[in-house]
Design a protein around this motif. Structure first.
Motif, mmCIF file in Angstrom:
data_model
loop_
_atom_site.group_PDB
_atom_site.id
_atom_site.type_symbol
_atom_site.label_atom_id
_atom_site.label_comp_id
_atom_site.label_asym_id
_atom_site.label_seq_id
_atom_site.Cartn_x
_atom_site.Cartn_y
_atom_site.Cartn_z
ATOM 1 N N ARG A 1 -25.240 -13.581 29.634
ATOM 2 C CA ARG A 1 -23.798 -13.828 29.723
ATOM 3 C C ARG A 1 -23.432 -15.078 28.932
ATOM 4 N NH1 ARG A 1 -21.007 -12.088 35.325
ATOM 5 N NH2 ARG A 1 -21.285 -9.890 34.917
ATOM 6 N N SER A 2 -24.299 -16.085 29.090
ATOM 7 C CA SER A 2 -24.049 -17.333 28.391
ATOM 8 C C SER A 2 -23.990 -17.090 26.885
ATOM 9 C CB SER A 2 -25.161 -18.296 28.773
ATOM 10 O OG SER A 2 -25.081 -19.454 28.049
ATOM 11 N N ALA A 3 -24.975 -16.345 26.360
ATOM 12 C CA ALA A 3 -25.007 -16.084 24.920
ATOM 13 C C ALA A 3 -23.763 -15.313 24.489
ATOM 14 C CB ALA A 3 -26.272 -15.302 24.558
ATOM 15 N N ARG A 4 -23.368 -14.326 25.281
ATOM 16 C CA ARG A 4 -22.198 -13.539 24.898
ATOM 17 C C ARG A 4 -20.948 -14.401 24.902
ATOM 18 N NH1 ARG A 4 -21.346 -7.908 27.357
ATOM 19 N NH2 ARG A 4 -20.138 -7.780 25.444
ATOM 20 N N SER A 5 -20.823 -15.271 25.915
ATOM 21 C CA SER A 5 -19.627 -16.108 25.970
ATOM 22 C C SER A 5 -19.571 -17.063 24.784
ATOM 23 C CB SER A 5 -19.594 -16.897 27.276
ATOM 24 O OG SER A 5 -20.501 -17.980 27.211
ATOM 25 N N LEU A 6 -20.729 -17.346 24.197
ATOM 26 C CA LEU A 6 -20.754 -18.262 23.053
ATOM 27 C C LEU A 6 -20.558 -17.510 21.743
ATOM 28 C CD1 LEU A 6 -23.728 -20.433 24.297
ATOM 29 C CD2 LEU A 6 -21.334 -21.100 24.233
ATOM 30 N N GLY A 7 -20.329 -16.200 21.832
ATOM 31 C CA GLY A 7 -19.982 -15.445 20.642
ATOM 32 C C GLY A 7 -21.069 -14.525 20.129
ATOM 33 N N ALA A 8 -22.153 -14.326 20.903
ATOM 34 C CA ALA A 8 -23.243 -13.484 20.428
ATOM 35 C C ALA A 8 -22.958 -12.018 20.727
ATOM 36 C CB ALA A 8 -24.553 -13.902 21.101
ATOM 37 N N MET B 1 -23.263 -18.421 15.699
ATOM 38 C CA MET B 1 -22.679 -17.103 15.945
ATOM 39 C C MET B 1 -21.367 -16.936 15.194
ATOM 40 S SD MET B 1 -24.716 -15.406 17.821
ATOM 41 C CE MET B 1 -26.117 -16.219 17.078
ATOM 42 N N PHE C 1 -22.261 -22.017 33.451
ATOM 43 C CA PHE C 1 -22.688 -21.301 34.643
ATOM 44 C C PHE C 1 -23.468 -22.230 35.561
ATOM 45 C CE2 PHE C 1 -22.370 -18.087 31.340
ATOM 46 C CZ PHE C 1 -21.693 -17.077 31.981
ATOM 47 N N PHE D 1 -30.689 -22.150 26.496
ATOM 48 C CA PHE D 1 -31.752 -21.329 25.912
ATOM 49 C C PHE D 1 -33.047 -22.136 25.892
ATOM 50 C CE2 PHE D 1 -27.831 -19.895 23.713
ATOM 51 C CZ PHE D 1 -27.724 -18.692 24.389
ATOM 52 N N HIS E 1 -31.868 -13.436 20.214
ATOM 53 C CA HIS E 1 -31.972 -14.818 20.688
ATOM 54 C C HIS E 1 -32.327 -14.927 22.164
ATOM 55 C CE1 HIS E 1 -30.673 -16.747 17.021
ATOM 56 N NE2 HIS E 1 -29.695 -15.868 16.935
ATOM 57 N N VAL E 2 -32.016 -13.917 22.965
ATOM 58 C CA VAL E 2 -32.291 -14.011 24.393
ATOM 59 C C VAL E 2 -33.461 -13.113 24.790
ATOM 60 C CG1 VAL E 2 -31.361 -13.753 26.711
ATOM 61 C CG2 VAL E 2 -29.889 -14.579 24.867
ATOM 62 N N PHE F 1 -16.408 -10.580 31.373
ATOM 63 C CA PHE F 1 -17.587 -9.870 31.874
ATOM 64 C C PHE F 1 -17.205 -8.772 32.855
ATOM 65 C CE2 PHE F 1 -19.397 -14.043 30.711
ATOM 66 C CZ PHE F 1 -20.211 -13.578 29.705
ATOM 67 N N LEU G 1 -28.483 -16.091 31.088
ATOM 68 C CA LEU G 1 -28.651 -16.404 29.666
ATOM 69 C C LEU G 1 -27.929 -15.383 28.804
ATOM 70 C CD1 LEU G 1 -32.348 -17.530 29.222
ATOM 71 C CD2 LEU G 1 -30.286 -18.890 28.988
ATOM 72 N N GLU H 1 -17.664 -11.811 23.838
ATOM 73 C CA GLU H 1 -18.006 -12.516 22.599
ATOM 74 C C GLU H 1 -16.820 -12.602 21.626
ATOM 75 O OE1 GLU H 1 -19.489 -9.795 23.747
ATOM 76 O OE2 GLU H 1 -19.837 -8.304 22.177
#
Lengths: 391, 294
Positions: free
Chosen positions: B185-192, A124, A103, A109, B200-201, A74, B183, A95
């Motif tokens: 950052r979380s989604a991106r870290s999971l591959g989004a 994903m 976190f 979600f 999704h977010v 990030f 959310l 990604e």
């Protein structure tokens, strides 16, 4: 890695150690500034081995979260390398990296069920729906939440949410798990329970963890190794025991637990120890600094000694270091008592669990204090904050 | 569990308790007495239109000659008036579509970011709300004169889109203020990737904001008269412009009929929005009930 093997499945095998999972993560000479040349991370270097639990510990503003965010992708480092199994990933977006991140507040979600949350990273990665479902259920099984699969995150307790977040971060077999103060906002009781839970899940799955916290107890309790950070630098890295008993510089000695810093003169080595002369001329021995330079002037050395390592001596005992003092304060704290003793021209804190002492020691009593020479540690000079003596 | 399917992102702390209380006049009766004239004054000029539409006569007048619906029939029979209504609908639809895309994109783009000049950017996005319509209308007129190839109703739609984008921007921004930035950052870290993060977010979070903003935007565009007057042409006259111009020489009760229909339409839109909000609130109450089940 061995994440999905049936032998690890379910809680029947709880406690069974799996072989280390994850990949070798190396951070080499990383620098980061947000504005101009105000570096918040300076020359940070560490290695996370597969299966290792490494904690970045430091006060707020020490650069630990920025370091984690650079590993996660990030933030972009200004200089330096971040390698996974030797491959530099510093320029890849988050990604495209393969780290599971948890976190603070878990960031589940809200519109998805528990199962959908856990299946998200697999979705994903374009796994077919049947494989997604199977793997997610297996992972939920492992964290003991299979029966909650259709709940929404808001219908779960804090601890359950954390387990979902862990499951979601683990289900895609990440190279490492990164945790950014996941327990920061919780009250003490719950935090301690969840610390044990994280440790237990890590033991079961064998994943390597990079953990960020400002809570020294949390770091001591969970970590294999602790990297203490201050002002953007890693000032010491080692096992909790090592970092606690052999702090390298005054900052570490002061940040991890309570300590006594004694001024003394460094009179050179004596075998594996160093001879020191305290201010009233008493000679003693202490551990020489393991790394880092000694004080520029040997007359200006500091020795760190933990309160629980100092003993009240009875007649006849003669450890390597002996000093005389007067008790000026006693406080009973349940499982131990804390005494303040005036000695060597300063105040020394001594803690003892001896109930006999607690009953008989009074303010104004003259006492002899002593400690073994490997309990006392000569400190090296702080790199940047030369004048500052810890906290 | 199916009824949870449409749950939205929202602040968990939103007030939810008022809905079940029995209806009770709020406050002190004297205060109500003092407020009543103000409320009547606010509503009367609007409501007076309805009886005027029900007149038997051929002129718009007050008091009306009771009672006939011929003005509504005239309205629906008149090709020009129906065309204008359709033009207005098309204009509003175009403006709303553009506003939804542009307003949401701006709100998402600015979400969670801090940079010098952010306030200026937001100020620029919101300017159309405070600039006098006459200025906008004149500017649009001079601008579109050089683009004769664009259809005339499209011009009005484009001009309106500038005007109504702030409404969508504001409501989407409000919806996003309840979204946890982690959310993303979380989604991106999971591959989004970007598209997945958007879907999704952001999408579940902004959906209610877009709906609310679109209703506002539609209402504003549908009855906007100044800009539409500047940009009008014989085959691109919106309904409000036709009402405005025809009152000068026609004085037909069709105007009142059209106005009554607009009023009806606006009321329905408001009710729809209130209904959506209410349903969202009552959904939010459900989880506790579910948890208390054995």
């Amino acid at each position: 890695m061995n994440l999905m093997s049936p032998s690890l499945n379910g809680s029947a095998s709880a406690g069974a150690e799996s072989r280390p999972a994850g990949r070798l993560l190396e951070v080499r000479g990383v620098w980061k500034a947000y504005t101009g040349d105000q570096y918040v991370v300076r020359d940070v270097t560490f290695t996370l081995r597969p299966g290792e639990f490494l904690t970045l510990l430091g006060p707020s503003g020490s650069g630990k979260t920025t370091t984690l965010m650079m590993v996660a992708g990030f933030e972009m480092p200004d200089r330096g390398e971040i390698r996974v199994d030797g491959k530099d990933v510093a320029w890849q977006p988050p990604e495209r990296r393969n780290f599971g991140i948890v976190f603070q507040g878990y960031a589940l979600f809200p519109q998805m069920s528990v199962l959908e949350n856990v299946a998200f990273p697999l979705r994903m990665r374009r796994l077919p729906p049947s494989a997604r479902r199977r793997k997610s259920l297996e992972m939920l099984e492992k964290v003991g939440l299979a029966e909650f699969r259709d709940r929404r995150p808001r219908e779960l307790s804090g601890g359950q949410q954390q387990r979902v977040a862990l499951a979601r971060a683990l289900v895609f077999e990440p190279d490492a798990l990164l945790l950014d103060e996941p327990l920061g906002a919780l009250d003490r009781k719950l935090r301690e329970a969840l610390q044990l839970e994280i440790k237990e899940i890590q033991r079961r799955i064998g994943i390597s963890i990079l953990y960020v916290t400002h809570d020294q107890d949390e770091a001591m309790m969970m970590s294999d190794n602790i990297a203490v950070m201050n002002e953007g630098r890693i000032v010491q890295i080692g096992s909790p025991r090592d970092v606690y008993l052999h702090p390298r510089i005054p900052f570490v000695a002061g940040f991890l637990g309570e300590t006594n810093l004694l001024r003394c003169t460094d009179c050179g080595s004596d075998g594996s120890y160093a001879r020191v002369r305290f201010q009233n001329g008493v000679m003693g021995r202490a551990q020489a600094p393991r790394e880092g330079r000694r004080r520029r002037s040997p007359h200006d050395a500091l020795v760190s000694i933990r309160p629980e390592r100092i003993r009240f001596l009875t007649t006849g005992e003669t450890p390597e270091n002996v000093i005389d003092g007067v008790v000026i304060d006693c406080t009973f704290l349940g499982h131990h008592a804390r005494y303040v003793v005036r000695a060597l021209g300063q105040k020394l804190v001594v803690s003892s669990t001896d109930p006999h002492l607690a009953q008989h020691l009074r303010i104004g009593d003259a006492v002899r204090l002593g400690w073994a020479c490997d309990e006392a540690q000569i400190l090296a000079e702080d790199e940047d904050d030369g004048g500052e003596r810890g906290r | 569990m199916a009824r949870f399917k449409r749950r939205r992102y929202s602040r968990p702390s939103a007030p939810v308790s008022s809905a079940r209380r029995p209806f009770r006049l709020p406050g002190n009766p004297l205060l109500l007495l003092a407020c009543l004239p103000v409320l009547i004054y606010l509503l009367l000029p609007t409501l007076i239109i309805v009886p005027m539409a029900l007149t038997k006569g051929q002129l718009i007048q007050f008091p009306p000659i009771w009672i006939s619906v011929h003005s509504f029939a005239d309205y629906f029979d008149d090709r020009q008036w129906i065309d204008s209504t359709i033009i207005s609908l098309k204009v509003a639809a175009l403006a709303v579509c553009i506003a939804c895309v542009a307003g949401s994109a701006a709100a998402i783009g600015l979400h969670g970011k801090q940079f010098p000049g952010k306030a200026v950017v937001i100020g620029i996005i919101l300017t159309p709300m405070v600039i006098p319509f006459v200025v906008l209308g004149l500017g649009d007129y001079l601008f579109f004169v050089h683009m004769p190839f664009i259809g005339r109703w499209v011009e009005i739609g484009l001009a309106h889109s500038v005007l109504v984008t702030p409404y969508v921007f504001i409501t989407v921004q409000a919806a996003l203020s309840g979204l946890n930035p982690l959310l993303v950052r979380s989604a991106r870290s999971l591959g989004a990737g970007n598209a997945s993060v958007l879907y999704h977010v952001y999408w579940p979070a902004i959906r209610p904001g877009i709906v609310a903003g679109a209703i506002f935007a539609f209402a504003v565009s549908f009855d906007e008269v100044v800009i539409a007057l500047f940009l009008q042409s014989p085959n691109a006259t919106t309904l409000p412009v036709r009402m405005f111009t025809s009152i000068e020489y026609e004085l037909t009760p069709k105007i009142a009929a059209a106005a009554s229909l607009l009023l009806c339409f606006a009321t329905l839109a408001l009710l729809a929005q209130a209904f959506l909000t209410h349903r969202k609130l009552s959904q939010r109450r459900l989880p506790k009930a579910v948890q208390s089940l054995p």
